[in-house]
Design an enzyme around this catalytic site. Structure first.
Site, PDB file in Angstrom:
ATOM      1  N   GLY A  30      24.616 -19.373 -15.766  1.00 48.29           N
ATOM      2  CA  GLY A  30      24.063 -18.708 -16.930  1.00 48.29           C
ATOM      3  C   GLY A  30      23.976 -17.226 -16.631  1.00 48.29           C
ATOM      4  CB  CYS A  31      25.068 -14.215 -18.493  1.00 47.67           C
ATOM      5  SG  CYS A  31      24.258 -14.508 -20.080  1.00 47.67           S
ATOM      6  CG  ASN A  32      20.106 -13.847 -19.777  1.00 50.06           C
ATOM      7  OD1 ASN A  32      20.330 -12.657 -19.915  1.00 50.06           O
ATOM      8  ND2 ASN A  32      20.175 -14.699 -20.794  1.00 50.06           N
ATOM      9  CB  THR A  57      21.521 -11.000 -14.155  1.00 51.56           C
ATOM     10  OG1 THR A  57      22.788 -11.135 -14.795  1.00 51.56           O
ATOM     11  CG2 THR A  57      21.207  -9.519 -13.985  1.00 51.56           C
TER      12      THR A  57
END
Length: 347
Positions: free
Chosen positions: A149-151, A154
């Site tokens: 998942g991108c969030n 990060t």
């Protein structure tokens, strides 16, 4: 050797970004692209920027059409890819860009997603610290990979070095993210219309409800945290791409500023796609557009006794498609950076 590739969900943002990266990859040939409601239409009608792939037509997303390739990318909405993965048992390498194979805890899946739980696959964030080693070691030779998942990736990349080195307390993490709407996909939603997002910043999934929270906890526990508590607040801002994540956590007792910075330098000093900026410098999302790069700035707030990490990524590249292709390269024994770039697009 040239590997044949099929990409499902090819009319969407994540699928389109996977195709954009693979189109310049010297070791793969994109042979099949699939979609649901758009099947039968030219790919170029939905991805007009992919001129080199104008010859491809979207086919139905079925196991029969996806089978018979060396590599299959699943870029489908959460909860949909699991129905195909069992049927693709014979595929040499399958990479899921959805959430279906990310979580290891069925209770967390049930609480944040619901529906059928599917077995976890190797997590596709090579630079993450897991039990003292990098996740890339687990990706070597992998046949099933869960892109992140991108969030979640990060925030996890932002804090994992501090967790692994024991210089922060992961029981009181606060992360606030400015995110672009492309992370929500291409489906028409009123809250994502230009008239709704231009000139404003809109928080969403406030109060511990965002689906990436268990993924963050899972990653930081794998890095060595005994207990992880995350207050996570994403804010939709009017930029098509990008995440700027500001994550803070309390400093562990007795650690020096030099020890704190050394934790991040040791973790990422030799990494190509995760780069710690010099002291006092902080990234902008504009610097990573189109790049498979996570740029990171670190500060120590002694007045509040907290470490502050600011990380910028392109949510569609390092946050999703770039991480998937980077993981693919490792799994296949190719040079890790093949087809990927650290250079963004400016202005």
């Amino acid at each position: 050797m040239t590997y044949s590739v099929a990409v499902s969900g090819a009319s969407g943002y994540a699928g389109g970004e996977i195709l954009r990266i693979l189109a310049a990859h010297p070791d793969v040939e994109i042979r099949t692209v699939t979609a649901h409601s758009n099947a039968g239409q030219p790919l170029i009608q939905h991805q007009p920027h992919l001129r080199s792939l104008a010859h491809l037509t979207l086919q139905d997303t079925t196991p029969e059409i996806l089978s018979g390739h060396d590599i299959v990318f699943l870029a489908l909405p959460h909860g949909q890819s699991g129905q195909y993965t069992d049927a693709l048992e014979g595929a040499p390498l399958v990479i899921d860009a959805g959430a279906d194979h990310r979580l290891t805890d069925p209770a967390e899946w049930d609480a944040f997603y619901g529906g059928d739980f599917h077995d976890p696959w190797v997590y596709g964030v090579p630079e993450l610290l897991v039990d003292g080693v990098k996740q890339r070691e687990r990706l070597v030779g992998a046949s099933r990979i869960a892109a992140p998942g991108c969030n979640a990736s990060t925030v996890s990349l932002s804090l994992a070095p501090g967790v692994a080195a024991g210089v922060i307390d992961p029981s009181d993490i606060v992360s606030v993210l400015a995110v672009g709407p492309s992370g929500a996909g291409k489906s028409l939603k009123t809250n994502l219309l230009a008239s709704e997002i231009l000139g404003t910043a809109n928080p969403y999934a406030v109060g511990g409800t965002h689906r990436h929270i268990p993924e963050i906890r899972q990653a930081l526990m794998a890095a060595g945290a005994g207990e992880v508590k995350v207050s996570f607040t994403p804010v939709l801002v009017p930029m098509a791409r990008g995440i700027l994540a500001t994550s803070t956590a309390p400093l562990a007792a007795g650690v020096s500023d030099a020890q704190v910075r050394a934790a991040w330098e040791d973790a990422y000093g030799d990494e190509t796609f995760v780069q710690l900026l010099p002291a006092g410098e902080f990234p902008r999302t504009a610097d990573v557009v189109g790049a498979n790069t996570a740029l990171m700035g670190l500060a120590i707030d002694r007045a509040a006794n907290r470490v502050v990490v600011v990380t910028a990524v392109d949510n569609l590249v390092k946050g999703t498609a770039g991480a998937a292709v980077q993981s693919m390269n490792i799994a296949l024994g190719l040079a890790e950076g093949t087809g990927l770039t650290v250079n963004g697009v400016a202005p």
